[in-house]
Design an enzyme around this catalytic site. Structure first.
Site, PDB file in Angstrom:
ATOM      1  NE  ARG A   1      -3.600   0.768   2.290  1.00 57.03           N
ATOM      2  CZ  ARG A   1      -4.193   1.233   3.384  1.00 57.03           C
ATOM      3  NH1 ARG A   1      -4.416   0.444   4.410  1.00 57.03           N
ATOM      4  NH2 ARG A   1      -4.582   2.490   3.462  1.00 57.03           N
TER       5      ARG A   1
ATOM      6  CD  GLN B   1     -12.620   8.395   8.989  1.00 58.11           C
ATOM      7  OE1 GLN B   1     -13.140   7.347   9.340  1.00 58.11           O
ATOM      8  NE2 GLN B   1     -13.211   9.234   8.160  1.00 58.11           N
TER       9      GLN B   1
ATOM     10  CG  ASP C   1      -3.304   9.535   1.866  1.00 58.08           C
ATOM     11  OD1 ASP C   1      -3.142  10.619   2.439  1.00 58.08           O
ATOM     12  OD2 ASP C   1      -4.363   9.242   1.260  1.00 58.08           O
TER      13      ASP C   1
ATOM     14  CG  HIS D   1      -8.182   5.674  11.334  1.00 58.93           C
ATOM     15  ND1 HIS D   1      -9.144   5.320  10.411  1.00 58.93           N
ATOM     16  CD2 HIS D   1      -8.852   5.802  12.519  1.00 58.93           C
ATOM     17  CE1 HIS D   1     -10.325   5.245  11.009  1.00 58.93           C
ATOM     18  NE2 HIS D   1     -10.178   5.544  12.277  1.00 58.93           N
TER      19      HIS D   1
ATOM     20  CB  CYS E   1      10.876  -1.375  17.200  1.00 54.73           C
ATOM     21  SG  CYS E   1      11.445  -2.905  17.951  1.00 54.73           S
TER      22      CYS E   1
ATOM     23  CB  SER F   1     -18.400   5.076   4.127  1.00 57.30           C
ATOM     24  OG  SER F   1     -17.464   4.568   5.060  1.00 57.30           O
TER      25      SER F   1
ATOM     26  CG  ASN G   1     -19.615  10.614   0.141  1.00 59.28           C
ATOM     27  OD1 ASN G   1     -19.658   9.881  -0.853  1.00 59.28           O
ATOM     28  ND2 ASN G   1     -19.078  10.215   1.276  1.00 59.28           N
TER      29      ASN G   1
ATOM     30  CD  GLU H   1     -22.150   5.978  -2.866  1.00 58.31           C
ATOM     31  OE1 GLU H   1     -22.371   5.714  -4.057  1.00 58.31           O
ATOM     32  OE2 GLU H   1     -21.812   5.137  -2.013  1.00 58.31           O
TER      33      GLU H   1
ATOM     34  CB  ALA I   1     -13.333  15.411  -2.530  1.00 57.99           C
TER      35      ALA I   1
END
Ligand code: OAD
Length: 256
Positions: free
Chosen positions: A75, A110, A113, A128, A136, A198, A222, A224, A240
């Site tokens: 990722r 949240q 990246d 998050h 470690c 969401s 959003n 939706e 966005a």
């Protein structure tokens, strides 16, 4: 941007322009136009292909650290080549505008990246955690990615412990300071805007209700409708990366 969203965009701009304190909560949708997969979008979302309990749960890490660290490394390599998009830059501008007129601005994300910071946002609360540093599991020492040898998985620390990403997994507590700040800022802001999430993962999802209960005006951006669409004052439906620049441009016009 769909022309029928113009009244919602104007309403959102008016609220933000007049606010003394703004909180923005972002989720994976704000990075979608940078090429980073969301979690729950049908077909393209990460959780449509992978099981979160196998990859993003603390028990999964204990069961199979090789698989989990390998997946987070994958990722990270995907994220590293992505650039912030117009939505990230618009939020950095909103912070600058708001602070320049003496207001306060708090960005809670949240996302792990780091794209908000790369777009110029400062003092971002990563509730998050982040994929850009690891730690470690034996000593707690933090490592930048450049310091880590990813030739085998799980990667090892200098003292021989297993390294893990500094993200928050299901089954783990959110960082106390970030959580305190999220609750404090959300319960004392004039405007709370939720972007590209969401709104199903707690406690982040409940922050907008906290803000609303304390008297804040609320905005959602959003693609939706989501579970919070029924309670917000303004819903802007669109990407966005298009909606946020449109809103922030109108904020600027109002100030000139
Ligand atoms: P989700 O994948 O659950 O939701 C992404 C949201 O973004 C959806 O509501 C989409 O409709 C919306 N969306 C997609 N593209 C968009 C765009 N271009 N513009 C605006 N909106 C867009 O992601 P999150 O809500 O961030 O946690 O998920 C919350 C948490 O669940 C994540 O932090 C992660 C995940 O499991 C952990 O891994 C612990």
């Amino acid at each position: 941007m769909d022309a029928n969203q113009a009244p919602q965009i104007e309403k959102a701009a008016r609220l933000l322009r007049e606010a003394r304190s703004i909180v923005v909560l972002t989720g994976a949708g704000v990075s979608a136009e940078s090429g980073i997969s969301t979690f729950r979008d049908k077909e393209t979302g990460l959780w449509a292909k992978y099981d979160p309990m196998e990859l993003a749960h603390i028990d999964a890490f204990h069961r199979d650290p090789e698989l989990v660290t390998h997946w987070y490394h994958w990722r990270f390599t995907r994220c590293k080549d992505c650039e912030p998009n117009a939505g990230h830059y618009a939020l950095a501008q909103l912070q600058e505008q708001t602070e320049a007129r003496g207001g306060s601005f708090s960005l809670l994300t949240q996302n792990v990246d780091g794209l908000h910071q790369r777009a110029g946002s400062t003092n971002v609360s990563e509730i998050h955690g982040t994929i850009l540093t690891w730690r470690c599991t034996k000593t707690g020492e933090h490592y930048d990615l450049a310091e880590i040898d990813f030739s085998s998985f799980p990667p090892a620390s200098r003292t021989g412990g297993i390294l893990r990403p500094n993200v928050v997994w299901f089954g783990e507590m959110l960082p106390e300071q970030e959580l305190e700040r999220a609750f404090r800022d959300s319960s004392s802001c004039d405007v709370f805007m939720s972007v590209g999430t969401s709104s199903v993962v707690q406690p982040a999802a409940s922050l907008i209700e906290l803000a609303k209960g304390a008297g804040a005006s609320t905005i959602e951006v959003n693609l939706e409708p989501t579970p919070i669409s029924g309670i917000v004052d303004v819903s802007v439906f669109g990407k966005a990366g298009e909606a946020l620049p449109a809103i922030i441009d109108l904020c600027k016009e109002g100030l000139s």
